[in-house]
Design an enzyme around this catalytic site. Structure first.
Site, PDB file in Angstrom:
ATOM      1  CE  LYS A 170     -32.563  41.771  36.808  1.00  0.00           C
ATOM      2  NZ  LYS A 170     -33.706  41.104  36.170  1.00  0.00           N
TER       3      LYS A 170
HETATM    4  C1  LIG Z   1     -33.748  39.701  35.960  1.00  0.00           C
HETATM    5  C2  LIG Z   1     -35.152  39.210  35.652  1.00  0.00           C
HETATM    6  C3  LIG Z   1     -35.584  37.749  35.941  1.00  0.00           C
HETATM    7  C4  LIG Z   1     -34.416  36.759  36.458  1.00  0.00           C
HETATM    8  O1  LIG Z   1     -33.995  37.031  37.522  1.00  0.00           O
HETATM    9  P1  LIG Z   1     -32.409  36.430  38.059  1.00  0.00           P
HETATM   10  O2  LIG Z   1     -32.337  37.120  39.573  1.00  0.00           O
HETATM   11  O3  LIG Z   1     -31.394  36.803  37.167  1.00  0.00           O
HETATM   12  O4  LIG Z   1     -32.694  34.941  38.178  1.00  0.00           O
HETATM   13  C5  LIG Z   1     -36.667  37.553  35.536  1.00  0.00           C
HETATM   14  N1  LIG Z   1     -37.475  38.224  35.046  1.00  0.00           N
HETATM   15  C6  LIG Z   1     -37.382  39.428  34.911  1.00  0.00           C
HETATM   16  C7  LIG Z   1     -38.439  40.511  34.404  1.00  0.00           C
HETATM   17  C8  LIG Z   1     -35.983  39.983  35.077  1.00  0.00           C
HETATM   18  O5  LIG Z   1     -35.997  41.465  35.042  1.00  0.00           O
END
Ligand SMILES: *Cc1c(COP(=O)(O)O)cnc(C)c1O
Length: 468
Positions: A112
């Site tokens: 993210k």
């Molecule tokens: C947010 C997250 C996900 C899921 O991603 P999305 O965009 O919500 O589908 C998967 N793995 C990790 C480590 C995350 O932080």
């Protein structure tokens, strides 16, 4: 570039307004009115670019000209300069035609950061230019919250409130949110699930009077500006494996459907992607949907990959809008029914016709642990449980013959293993090392407030603590 709402009623907006508004006023999500297309020749020339320059080139057509080109370029370069790996998103080969794309080299060790850090800079710039303040409210199942707090701490024009489900995020994730010592940062432990947190944020936004009064903005993945910078690493990885002259597939550990929607967007921009594997844990609403056409809510069950413990994937609406041939009122009707009945279905032929690149697979905790263990044994790589879900799904889908074994699969490593030490320990018998940046995390003092899952309590807390 203009953006339209998936519900078809809210006004068309420029990038700047989409950035600051987040959720559309009709309850929908903003999507680009049309996709710019890169030709194969253009994509080929991207191969020689650095990660930052690739980002600049791909994002430019989406950004309004209100931010100067120089400012934008500088912002992107500064952002990725701070990442810990010189390749920003390194690609590692695990097996023949199977690769791991490491997306955990940003400040909070999860994918993210790749988008949130850009978003923080863009937000700050746009607000300063407009001489405005804003209250950011977001829901997190773990990683979004820390990434957002890290991207917005100490920003002048912003107060940030992050709701996380009390007791359902890992100790490290919680501490990444609650130990930040900035007066504009508020981490709220809500007594509920992640979906309750997400619903709370939606209710706050749907209260238009409240929303205007406190100038609310969203930075969770319903904000288009969160998805845009994620498109880059799909290009980056595919280019490294010789796109556009070779097709690739991706396996994407999925929860809110934001990351994999960015992959879908990369394909819309012209990147030759053969297949997208939507990998879920036992909270498998997405994989059930892609395999049956039925979207049906079940209870959230805590798993070893908590960032995917989700039963309502808010970004799915963006794909639904395309499945409905961009008919906003039909999308609205389906989503409204889903909210009341917890169910809708779509003919699988229609999914095959309009979104044929998706396949899906769910992976339970036991298989996740086995994959962590096997990956370490076979390759020496230590992967976190989310990455393991993606990698296991890639293996399963490939052995089922649903994706070609001649086409490389790139599986996304979405978090650093040290964020989920217990799962890694459970699988391998040892604890992964925390990167040096986080050395003092376990000693720092936590600042957090616990609130009930009750609209007035949350609304009042935010009203009392924002500077808007
Ligand atoms: C947010 C997250 C996900 C899921 O991603 P999305 O965009 O919500 O589908 C998967 N793995 C990790 C480590 C995350 O932080």
């Amino acid at each position: 570039m203009k953006y339209i709402s998936t519900r078809g009623i809210a006004p068309e907006l420029d990038f700047d307004d989409v950035l600051i508004t987040g959720l559309a006023r009709d309850g929908g999500l903003y999507v680009p009115k049309e996709w710019p297309k890169f030709s194969n020749n253009e994509i080929e020339t991207m191969r020689e670019l650095s990660y930052a320059d690739l980002s600049i080139q791909i994002m430019k057509p989406f950004i309004s000209n209100s931010i100067s080109s120089d400012d934008f370029d500088a912002l992107v370069r500064d952002t990725y300069e701070k990442f810990r790996h010189p390749a920003v998103a390194p690609l590692k080969q695990l097996e023949n035609n199977l690769w791991l794309l490491e997306l955990f080299h940003g400040p909070t060790l999860a994918f993210k950061d790749y988008a949130m850090q850009i978003l923080g800079g863009l937000f700050d710039e746009a607000l300063q230019r407009r001489k405005k303040r804003t209250t950011i409210v977001g829901a997190t199942s773990g990683d979004t919250g820390s990434a957002a707090i890290e991207a917005f701490r100490n920003r002048e024009a912003i107060d940030i409130f992050i709701l996380f489900p009390k007791g359902r995020v890992s100790n490290i994730q919680q501490r990444q949110m609650t130990t930040v010592d900035s007066s504009n940062v508020h981490a709220i432990a809500l007594e509920g699930t992640f979906d309750d947190c997400q619903d709370m944020v939606k209710s706050l936004f749907n209260d238009l009077e409240y929303r205007d009064k406190y100038n609310l903005s969203a930075v969770n993945s319903i904000n288009w500006a969160r998805l845009l910078p994620q498109i880059i690493y799909y290009f980056w990885a595919a280019l490294a494996l010789w796109a556009p002259n070779r097709k690739v597939s991706f396996s994407v550990p999925s929860g809110n459907f934001g990351n994999v929607f960015s992959a879908y967007a990369a394909k819309a921009l012209g990147l030759p992607i053969e297949n997208l594997v939507v990998a879920t844990n036992t909270n498998d609403i997405l994989s059930r949907f892609f395999n049956s056409g039925k979207m049906e809510i079940k209870r959230v069950r805590p798993s070893l990959s908590p960032s995917m413990d989700i039963q309502v994937s808010s970004n799915f609406e963006r794909l639904l809008f395309d499945l409905c041939e961009r008919d906003g009122s039909l999308t609205n009707e389906i989503i409204e029914n889903f909210r009341t009945d917890g169910y809708f279905d779509i003919e699988t032929e229609l999914i095959a016709k309009r979104a044929n690149i998706f396949s899906a697979c769910s992976v339970d905790d036991e298989t996740t642990l086995a994959r962590i263990k096997k990956t370490h044994k076979d390759t020496g790589e230590i992967i976190d449980p989310h990455s393991a879900v993606g990698l296991e799904a890639a293996h399963q889908i490939r052995s089922s013959g649903l994706v070609s074994s001649e086409i490389p699969i790139i599986s996304l490593a979405c978090a650093h293993p040290a964020k989920f030490p217990d799962a890694v320990h459970g699988a391998t018998g040892f604890y992964p090392d925390l990167p040096v940046q986080l050395d003092d995390l376990l000693e720092k003092k936590e600042h957090t407030v616990v609130l009930p899952d009750d609209f007035d309590s949350v609304a009042n807390y935010i009203a009392d603590n924002t500077n808007v």
